[in-house]
Design a protein around this motif. Structure first.
Motif, PDB file in Angstrom:
ATOM      1  N   ALA A 135       4.357  10.275  -9.385  1.00 43.91           N
ATOM      2  CA  ALA A 135       3.844  10.485 -10.742  1.00 43.91           C
ATOM      3  C   ALA A 135       3.197  11.862 -10.885  1.00 43.91           C
ATOM      4  N   GLY A 136       3.178  12.611  -9.794  1.00 42.05           N
ATOM      5  CA  GLY A 136       2.622  13.952  -9.853  1.00 42.05           C
ATOM      6  C   GLY A 136       1.219  14.057  -9.324  1.00 42.05           C
ATOM      7  N   GLY A 137       0.675  12.978  -8.860  1.00 43.03           N
ATOM      8  CA  GLY A 137      -0.689  13.004  -8.323  1.00 43.03           C
ATOM      9  C   GLY A 137      -0.683  13.387  -6.859  1.00 43.03           C
ATOM     10  N   ALA A 138      -1.837  13.651  -6.352  1.00 42.05           N
ATOM     11  CA  ALA A 138      -1.979  13.981  -4.936  1.00 42.05           C
ATOM     12  C   ALA A 138      -2.789  12.888  -4.256  1.00 42.05           C
ATOM     13  N   THR A 139      -2.383  12.525  -3.069  1.00 40.60           N
ATOM     14  CA  THR A 139      -3.140  11.526  -2.334  1.00 40.60           C
ATOM     15  C   THR A 139      -4.345  12.189  -1.685  1.00 40.60           C
ATOM     16  N   GLU A 140      -5.337  11.387  -1.400  1.00 37.45           N
ATOM     17  CA  GLU A 140      -6.539  11.909  -0.764  1.00 37.45           C
ATOM     18  C   GLU A 140      -6.252  12.330   0.678  1.00 37.45           C
ATOM     19  N   ASN A 141      -5.372  11.590   1.335  1.00 39.40           N
ATOM     20  CA  ASN A 141      -5.039  11.871   2.720  1.00 39.40           C
ATOM     21  C   ASN A 141      -3.523  11.775   2.891  1.00 39.40           C
ATOM     22  N   PRO A 142      -2.816  12.894   2.838  1.00 43.97           N
ATOM     23  CA  PRO A 142      -1.354  12.855   2.936  1.00 43.97           C
ATOM     24  C   PRO A 142      -0.849  12.288   4.261  1.00 43.97           C
ATOM     25  N   GLU A 156       0.821  -1.201   0.000  1.00 46.42           N
ATOM     26  CA  GLU A 156       0.000   0.000   0.000  1.00 46.42           C
ATOM     27  C   GLU A 156       0.866   1.266   0.000  1.00 46.42           C
ATOM     28  N   LEU A 157       1.962   1.240   0.747  1.00 45.03           N
ATOM     29  CA  LEU A 157       2.871   2.380   0.782  1.00 45.03           C
ATOM     30  C   LEU A 157       3.526   2.597  -0.574  1.00 45.03           C
ATOM     31  N   ILE A 158       3.893   1.530  -1.242  1.00 37.62           N
ATOM     32  CA  ILE A 158       4.482   1.631  -2.582  1.00 37.62           C
ATOM     33  C   ILE A 158       3.487   2.254  -3.549  1.00 37.62           C
ATOM     34  N   LYS A 159       2.226   1.861  -3.449  1.00 32.64           N
ATOM     35  CA  LYS A 159       1.194   2.429  -4.322  1.00 32.64           C
ATOM     36  C   LYS A 159       1.029   3.927  -4.085  1.00 32.64           C
ATOM     37  N   HIS A 160       0.988   4.316  -2.812  1.00 34.64           N
ATOM     38  CA  HIS A 160       0.834   5.734  -2.484  1.00 34.64           C
ATOM     39  C   HIS A 160       2.046   6.540  -2.959  1.00 34.64           C
ATOM     40  N   ASN A 161       3.242   6.005  -2.714  1.00 37.92           N
ATOM     41  CA  ASN A 161       4.452   6.716  -3.129  1.00 37.92           C
ATOM     42  C   ASN A 161       4.541   6.810  -4.650  1.00 37.92           C
ATOM     43  N   GLY A 162       4.109   5.785  -5.348  1.00 33.80           N
ATOM     44  CA  GLY A 162       4.097   5.825  -6.810  1.00 33.80           C
ATOM     45  C   GLY A 162       3.141   6.881  -7.327  1.00 33.80           C
ATOM     46  N   LYS A 163       2.013   6.988  -6.676  1.00 36.29           N
ATOM     47  CA  LYS A 163       1.023   7.987  -7.074  1.00 36.29           C
ATOM     48  C   LYS A 163       1.574   9.403  -6.868  1.00 36.29           C
ATOM     49  N   VAL A 164       2.256   9.625  -5.760  1.00 34.22           N
ATOM     50  CA  VAL A 164       2.821  10.943  -5.462  1.00 34.22           C
ATOM     51  C   VAL A 164       3.963  11.260  -6.423  1.00 34.22           C
TER      52      VAL A 164
END
Length: 67
Positions: free
Chosen positions: A37-44, A27-35
């Motif tokens: 890539a230039g995206g923003a997480t729903e809950n930082p 899950e952490l890898i997914k969140h870090n990949g999203k960030v």
């Protein structure tokens, strides 16, 4: 994914610790990949909690190895 506290982590079995660790790391890898890539997480703050929970799990694993 659930965030575990120290008391909850101590009650898990060795197999459950390993399973939860792998799930949280994924899950952490997914969140870090999203960030990255230039995206923003729903809950930082969730990334920080994931890191802390992974650290709690690793601490418990190390404690059990030495005990």
């Amino acid at each position: 994914m659930a965030i575990f506290r120290a008391r909850e982590v101590a009650q898990l079995t060795d197999v459950e610790l390993t399973e939860q660790m792998s799930k949280l790391q994924l899950e952490l890898i997914k969140h870090n990949g999203k960030v990255s890539a230039g995206g923003a997480t729903e809950n930082p703050g969730h990334i920080r909690e994931l890191k802390r929970t992974i650290a709690r799990l690793m601490t418990e694993q190390n404690h059990r190895r030495t005990a």
